[in-house]
Design an enzyme around this catalytic site. Structure first.
Site, PDB file in Angstrom:
ATOM      1  N   ASP A 366       0.907  -1.200  -0.075  1.00  0.00           N
ATOM      2  CA  ASP A 366       0.085   0.014  -0.020  1.00  0.00           C
ATOM      3  C   ASP A 366       1.077   1.168  -0.099  1.00  0.00           C
ATOM      4  O   ASP A 366       0.366   2.247  -0.591  1.00  0.00           O
ATOM      5  CB  ASP A 366      -0.930   0.230   1.543  1.00  0.00           C
ATOM      6  CG  ASP A 366      -1.660  -1.096   1.473  1.00  0.00           C
ATOM      7  OD1 ASP A 366      -1.451  -2.172   1.623  1.00  0.00           O
ATOM      8  OD2 ASP A 366      -2.792  -1.077   1.306  1.00  0.00           O
ATOM      9  N   ALA A1076     -32.591 -26.715   5.972  1.00  0.00           N
ATOM     10  CA  ALA A1076     -33.764 -26.325   5.379  1.00  0.00           C
ATOM     11  C   ALA A1076     -34.640 -25.512   5.842  1.00  0.00           C
ATOM     12  O   ALA A1076     -35.945 -25.195   5.591  1.00  0.00           O
ATOM     13  CB  ALA A1076     -34.403 -27.701   5.182  1.00  0.00           C
ATOM     14  N   GLU A1258     -33.319 -19.280   5.579  1.00  0.00           N
ATOM     15  CA  GLU A1258     -32.898 -18.999   4.143  1.00  0.00           C
ATOM     16  C   GLU A1258     -33.491 -18.155   3.222  1.00  0.00           C
ATOM     17  O   GLU A1258     -32.867 -17.466   2.476  1.00  0.00           O
ATOM     18  CB  GLU A1258     -32.932 -20.338   3.467  1.00  0.00           C
ATOM     19  CG  GLU A1258     -32.008 -21.590   4.205  1.00  0.00           C
ATOM     20  CD  GLU A1258     -32.361 -23.031   3.808  1.00  0.00           C
ATOM     21  OE1 GLU A1258     -31.422 -23.621   2.931  1.00  0.00           O
ATOM     22  OE2 GLU A1258     -33.323 -23.542   3.975  1.00  0.00           O
TER      23      GLU A1258
END
Length: 1314
Positions: A366, A1076, A1258
């Site tokens: 950097d 699920a 989900e």
């Protein structure tokens, strides 16, 4: 921790100052210093002192989970200084005269929480909790130095910390209460996002507050632990020597060991090289106490910094100088500060030295291009000599080389003041904004002849464009008259390390153009003409430095009905039950379990080839490593080597390996450090075989698992014939690493009887763990006990792949008879365990001029890897969600699961649905562009309605998506903002904004019917307390908290009486995986059933004593010999769907949601900012609004990573390049939308789940696609402005939309020059 001021002699008594306590550990510390010169503080803290709150998550200082506070008396400043550091990188010997404060030292649930711990817990900022101690310590350190910080300072302090669960918003909101410019405005501010400005329905109360800040303890700086007084006594340490370590206040100490192999400086790169390159340094030099190497001097020409000055010191000094000096003298300083601003977190800046940054000679540094461009002076010394040189293009003669001679050291660097007529800029482009590993960096300086616009000096220096930092000398000599010189000078070979050739070359031009505009703007010549074109005000925004406003947020949820009992906690924002323990470092994760007597460590030995025959395995060198016990191979397995869901995997490879990372064997030693050395000493020879790496390779070679999956409805041929337009294309979605903060871990303990074994495992699937271990050992499952306390994140990654570790560890216990532990390092975990499936789609869509879709065909391909695992089920889920939320009369979807030579991919939050729905929104966006219609109009026109049949012929009932859509359109002020964005884009040439709104529909159920079951066990004790167990595992999603809420309501007792200890196979057998999004539905109903059994048994005693208490009824039942334990069991409706007939019952219900997002892109660099996101999510009647909103936000931010940031990169030979946070970027605190608004849809009870709730884990993840398509919308605007270079309206933008893809898609004149 602090060493007492005594020489580090092996036979002397040493004491450690840890969190305000002194622990005498003379013999063991001597062992670590003598045996492990490179031992880290993390080892001492956890293994020897029993302080497990400081977590190990990456081992490279990139995640912040191991953050601690170091304190020392600075004799140069004559004061005590506090700074954060990564324990995983801190050599133990570097802590001489340093006091360490860990999370255990600032507060405890047993005594008193520190306000930082209290606020992160009560503001719902801790989910899995593995990252929480590190975040707490970063915030605590800030408050020790600045008791009343600004929000900007808070965000800066957290820049080095990662969280995978929360989405960051609740953490920032909780810590905002410490800020002098934060907290609640009480409705007195003019912020339109103020919670008191929200509209309220007259019949429904929407609550905007998930916690009450008035309940928080005030911060009292006078109550903090004191600095150990004995460390204030005397001068700075003199020369104190252990045979492997030198700490000195004399510069001669460093010069005197130049003829010995050593490393010097603080623990940044040395720690990395010890961990990942297996380097051992026989001598470590700590220059922290040498005055000349740590001094700061303000001279006539600039500011001089000792080479050992940490970057945080450089940053503070330059900030002070910028504030005090005339602007023209601080051009260089401001350029350096811009680089340091995004260098990394405070943890690294506090320990990484300015001299170390130079001497490591990184080609992607950097700061080195900035120092070189500024003409910084370096003071170099050796015995009897001292010289000063200018840091120019000759300083780095080759890769990782400098001009320093073998006897020389860097003493200091002088950073010059800038002069009148001199201008300076610094640039950096990284995969992530807060990233210390950039792609391209640059320092640019120009000096004009006094009073003129004639260039006197010009310096253009670059990192990331060669094997060293370079200066564009040819170009600067021609002073910009020839682009050809630029092109010749900044070449990159097609196979250059780091790739991204076109992007990196384009960046060099983009950076210079920004510099050019910046200088012209400073000169006041905005109307000038030049060869780059006529400048106008629309170019001005290109000169602005990246700036992010403080975050604002609104979270709305429906309050519980009036009259609901205060003891009925369902529907209330109850904090995660483990949050306080997690915030204090008291929560126990797998590796936190204290070590057993005679415990051994296991390390996996894995393949370095993607596909090869194993010719030989040589363990002779490994056996020479101290502490070696044994090597495990397939020959040691008493049971079956076959494992996996479909028996197509092996515990250990036999004869052949099929991926890089394929487990061949394991070494067992006395310590993890010895195990690492022994594993790397195992020599394996191979005979390479042809490998298939990509989806395209698999298609070409017809390499698939099973046959083609297909769903078809309607008459596809007829549909395409009727269509006014047909669009076809290809779309690729990259994979995703789970990056749970806690890597896979297993501890196995022999019980000594009949082959019994107890395993503590970080897994979502206790049943399969038990079954697979029993199978490999050849014993019945009843001899294997699997226990799970909590997981430090899972996201599907610990559903099946955890067994890779568990089976190997269990085998080691079988062979040695000792307890064995294995916790994967981050790079191992990422290499071995797979992730989300990459998808390739080839689509064809037919539609009318109105935008109505009449036909769709999509062929899906997924990269499964080297075993089937759950890949077929993932593809099935993709096909079930391929139409997203849109009714398409004629549709065909196919799916092929590709067999490749990559580690097996597996379950991941969303399970194939996000990939399929992103593909759907891809062709949907192309329909809108082709028709010339607003995208939101086309989406709404094709959206399902109540009662419609899906493409798999399931009727949609309780369809709330249209409500979510309308509410999101209104609350986001979509149409008004769209007009504002159009105006912004006209006024800005090189910055563009985009806006997009997308819906989601997510089916809830396991597609395999028998998995939709759950069990629970309730034990009621005579004091009225209840021990609850169920089949789900707690991984941060708040499942245990919700189960306690369910039981509390069912039993009508306070949550304080109910406790969940763990999940285990000896309490609830044969459990389905916690996956699920259905675990609350299944386990909640099982808990409810068990409660009903208990209540039925207590009913007679309640009738006899109606005014009695719960305790009275329980003791009465006990005394009447009534059972106070009960099991509960629940089976969901049977799944009857058939692919052959495309009919039958599939999903129990659907979860719905809508998100609207606005972004801003930098067309020159590919950067983007997430400005605002509005989400409306249907979660039914929320069991816990705080947890549900946390899941919505966490899923959204994880999806943001999937679609815009996270990119897995492999070599052509199938080796994973991205194996840690330095190379694989997940979202950070700075990644989230500046305005983040989440609203739970009101009045939407779901009759098909416990207490009318809905699944939430989900479904929200896909809503982050609104960010992806907002970026694409912004790119459309950029391409429209540069039509000469963009002749096609439709363009391909694969996922993730990284900076490289964004910049390359914004075709302009600079892109054509490379």
């Amino acid at each position: 921790m602090a060493w007492r001021p005594a020489g580090l002699r092996e036979k002397q008594q040493q004491s450690l100052h840890v969190s305000g306590k002194v622990a005498a550990v003379a013999s063991r510390i001597a062992y670590y210093l003598g045996t492990f010169t490179n031992a880290k503080y993390q080892i001492i803290s956890s293994n020897m002192l029993g302080l497990s709150g400081t977590k190990l998550a990456c081992g490279e200082g990139g995640c912040g989970a191991c953050t601690v506070m170091f304190s020392k008396y600075d004799h140069l400043q004559n004061k005590i200084v506090h700074f954060p550091a990564n324990a995983c990188l801190a050599p133990i010997c570097s802590l001489h005269h340093v006091s360490v404060t860990t999370v255990e030292g600032i507060g405890s649930t047993k005594t008193r929480l520190h306000p930082v711990q209290e606020r992160i817990a009560k503001s719902h900022g801790s989910q899995c909790g593995f990252c929480t101690p590190g975040i707490v310590m970063s915030m605590y350190m800030l408050l020790r130095n600045q008791p009343e910080p600004t929000m900007e300072e808070i965000e800066d302090a957290l820049q080095g910390n990662l969280c995978r669960c929360t989405g960051y918003r609740p953490i920032l909101q909780g810590f905002r209460t410490f800020a002098r410019d934060g907290g609640c405005c009480g409705g007195k501010g003019d912020n339109p996002n103020c919670c008191m400005n929200q509209k309220k329905d007259q019949t429904v109360t929407l609550s905007p507050s998930l916690f009450n800040p008035e309940e928080f303890m005030p911060l009292d700086p006078t109550q903090e632990p004191i600095f150990p007084p004995e460390l204030l006594v005397g001068d700075a340490p003199g020369r104190e020597i252990h045979e492997n370590f030198i700490s000195s206040k004399m510069p001669g100490a460093a010069l005197g060991i130049k003829d010995r192999p050593a490393t010097s400086g603080f623990h940044f790169f040395p720690g990395i090289e010890m961990k990942f390159k297996n380097k051992l340094f026989p001598l470590i030099v700590c220059p922290a106490w040498i005055p000349e190497l740590n001094s700061v001097e303000h001279g006539e020409e600039g500011i001089s910094f000792g080479a050992s000055c940490p970057l945080s010191c450089v940053e503070k000094t330059l900030l002070d100088a910028v504030a005090q000096l005339p602007t023209h003298k601080t051009e260089v300083f401001r350029g350096i500060l811009e680089q340091l601003r995004w260098f990394s977190g405070k943890q690294l800046k506090s320990v990484a030295s300015v001299g170390g940054n130079i001497i490591t000679a990184s080609p992607i540094s950097d700061l080195n291009p900035v120092f070189m461009a500024s003409g910084a002076k370096l003071t170099i010394v050796s015995r009897g000599t001292r010289r000063t040189i200018r840091m120019d293009h000759t300083f780095f003669p080759g890769y990782r080389k400098t001009l320093l001679g073998p006897e020389e050291i860097l003493l200091a660097i002088e950073i010059p003041y800038s002069r009148e007529g001199e201008f300076f800029s610094a640039f950096k482009q990284s995969s992530g904004r807060e990233d210390y590993i950039p792609k391209v960096t640059s320092g640019m300086r120009v000096l004009f002849q006094p009073g003129t616009a004639q260039i006197k000096e010009l310096a253009l220096c670059y990192g990331g464009m060669a094997d060293r930092t370079i200066s564009a000398l040819k170009t600067t000599r021609k002073q910009l008259t020839c682009v050809q010189a630029w092109q010749e000078e900044l070449q990159l070979a097609p196979d250059a390390p780091g790739g991204m050739i076109e992007f990196r070359r384009t960046l060099t031009l983009s950076f210079f153009f920004k510099f050019y505009l910046t200088v012209l703007q400073k000169l006041g010549k905005v109307d000038s003409e030049d060869k780059c074109g006529k400048l106008d005000p629309t170019f001005a925004s290109a000169t602005l430095l990246f700036q992010k406003d403080p975050p604002t947020n609104v979270q709305l949820f429906q309050e519980v009905p009036k009259g609901q009992s205060e003891d009925d906690i369902v529907g209330r924002p109850l904090p995660h039950l483990g949050a306080a323990m997690q915030a204090c470092g008291e929560a126990v994760y797998c590796d936190d379990i204290p070590h057993y007597q005679n415990e051994l460590s296991l390390r996996l030995v894995t393949s370095t080839r993607a596909h090869a025959k194993i010719k030989s395995i040589d363990t002779s060198e490994a056996q020479k490593v101290q502490g070696f016990v044994c090597f495990l191979s397939v020959d040691d397995i008493p049971g079956s080597n076959k494992t996996g869901y479909f028996n197509d995997e092996t515990v250990f490879a036999k004869d052949e390996v099929t991926c890089v990372g394929h487990i061949i064997g394991a070494v067992v030693t006395d310590t993890p450090e010895h195990a690492q050395r022994a594993a790397q000493a195992v020599k394996i020879t191979y005979e390479d075989l042809p490998a298939i790496i990509t989806i395209e390779d698999a298609i070409k070679h017809n390499s698939f698992y099973g046959s083609e999956l297909k769903i078809e409805k309607g008459d596809l041929q007829k549909g395409f014939l009727e269509a006014d337009n047909i669009v076809s294309g290809e779309f690729y979605i990259g994979g995703q690493e789970h990056f749970y903060l806690e890597t896979h871990c297993t501890i196995a303990v022999p019980k000594g009887e009949a082959g019994e074994m107890e395993l503590f495992v970080s897994t979502e699937n206790t049943m399969k763990t038990q079954a697979f271990v029993a199978n490999v050992l050849g014993v019945p499952a009843n001899q294997i006990l699997v226990r799970v306390k909590r997981l430090g994140g899972g996201f599907g990654g610990k559903e099946t792949r955890s067994t890779l570790v568990s089976t190997a560890v269990a085998l080691a216990v079988y062979k040695t008879g000792c307890p064995v532990r294995c916790m994967l390092d981050r790079d191992e975990d990422m290499l071995i365990t797979g992730g989300r499936h990459p998808f390739l789609a080839r689509y064809k869509v037919g539609f009318m001029k109105t935008g109505r879709i009449v036909a769709l065909e999509v062929n899906h391909y997924s990269n499964a890897g080297n075993t089937l695992d759950l890949s077929e089920a993932v593809m099935q889920a993709a096909l079930f969600h391929m139409e997203s939320c849109y009714k398409i009369p004629n549709i065909r979807g196919t799916g092929r699961v590709c067999k490749t030579n990559l580690p097996s991919n597996t379950a991941f939050r969303g399970f194939g649905a996000p990939q399929a729905m992103l593909i759907a929104e891809q062709w949907m966006s192309e329909i809108a562009v082709t028709c010339g219609l607003p995208a939101e109009e086309v989406r709404r026109k094709n959206m399902y309605k109540e009662g419609d049949l899906t493409h798999f012929n399931q009727k949609l009932e309780g369809f709330t998506l249209t409500r979510c859509w309308d509410e999101c359109l209104a609350s986001s002020q979509y149409h008004a903002r769209k007009s504002e964005i159009d105006k912004f884009n006209k006024e800005n040439c090189w910055k563009k904004r985009g806006l997009c709104i997308v819906p989601t529909k997510f089916g809830i159920n396991f597609a395999i019917s028998f998995l939709n079951q759950a069990g629970a066990l309730i034990l009621v004790y005579t004091d009225g307390s209840v021990l609850l167990t169920h089949g789900g595992t707690e991984m941060g999603q708040g499942l245990h908290t919700k189960m306690v809420q369910v039981a509390s309501r069912a039993l009508k007792i306070p949550t304080s009486k109910i406790y969940i200890s763990e999940t285990s196979t000896n309490t609830v057998p044969n459990t389905s995986p916690t996956a699920a999004s259905i675990s609350t539905d299944l386990n909640g109903q099982a808990v409810y059933e068990a409660c009903q059994t208990i209540l039925k048994r207590l009913e007679p005693f309640k009738r006899k004593n109606p005014s009695g208490s719960w305790e009275d009824w329980v003791i009465a039942a006990y005394q009447d010999a009534v059972s106070l334990s009960a099991t509960g069991f629940y089976k969901a409706p049977e799944v009857t769907y058939s692919f052959e007939t495309n009919s039958g019952y599939l999903f129990n219900y659907f979860s719905y949601g809508v998100a609207c997002s606005e972004v801003e892109i930098d067309c020159l660099t590919g950067d983007h900012k997430n400005l605002r996101t509005d989400i409306v999510m249907d979660v039914g009647s929320s069991l816990n609004p705080a947890i549900d909103i946390g899941q919505v936000e966490g899923a959204f931010v994880q999806g943001l990573g999937l679609f815009t940031l996270e990119e897995l990169q492999y070599s052509p030979e199938g080796s994973l390049y991205t194996r840690g946070p330095s190379t694989y970027k997940i979202p950070t605190f700075g990644s989230i939308p500046i305005e983040f608004r989440v609203s739970l849809l009101r009045d939407s009870p779901n009759k098909k789940a416990i207490y009318a709730s809905k699944a939430v884990g989900e479904p929200p993840l896909f809503l982050a696609a609104s960010i992806f398509f907002a970026i694409k919308d912004a790119i459309h605007a950029a391409r429209a402005q540069h039509k000469d270079y963009n002749r096609k309206e439709l363009f391909r933008l694969d996922s993730p939309a990284t900076q490289e893809k964004i910049r390359n898609a914004c075709m302009d004149k600079f892109a054509t020059m490379v």
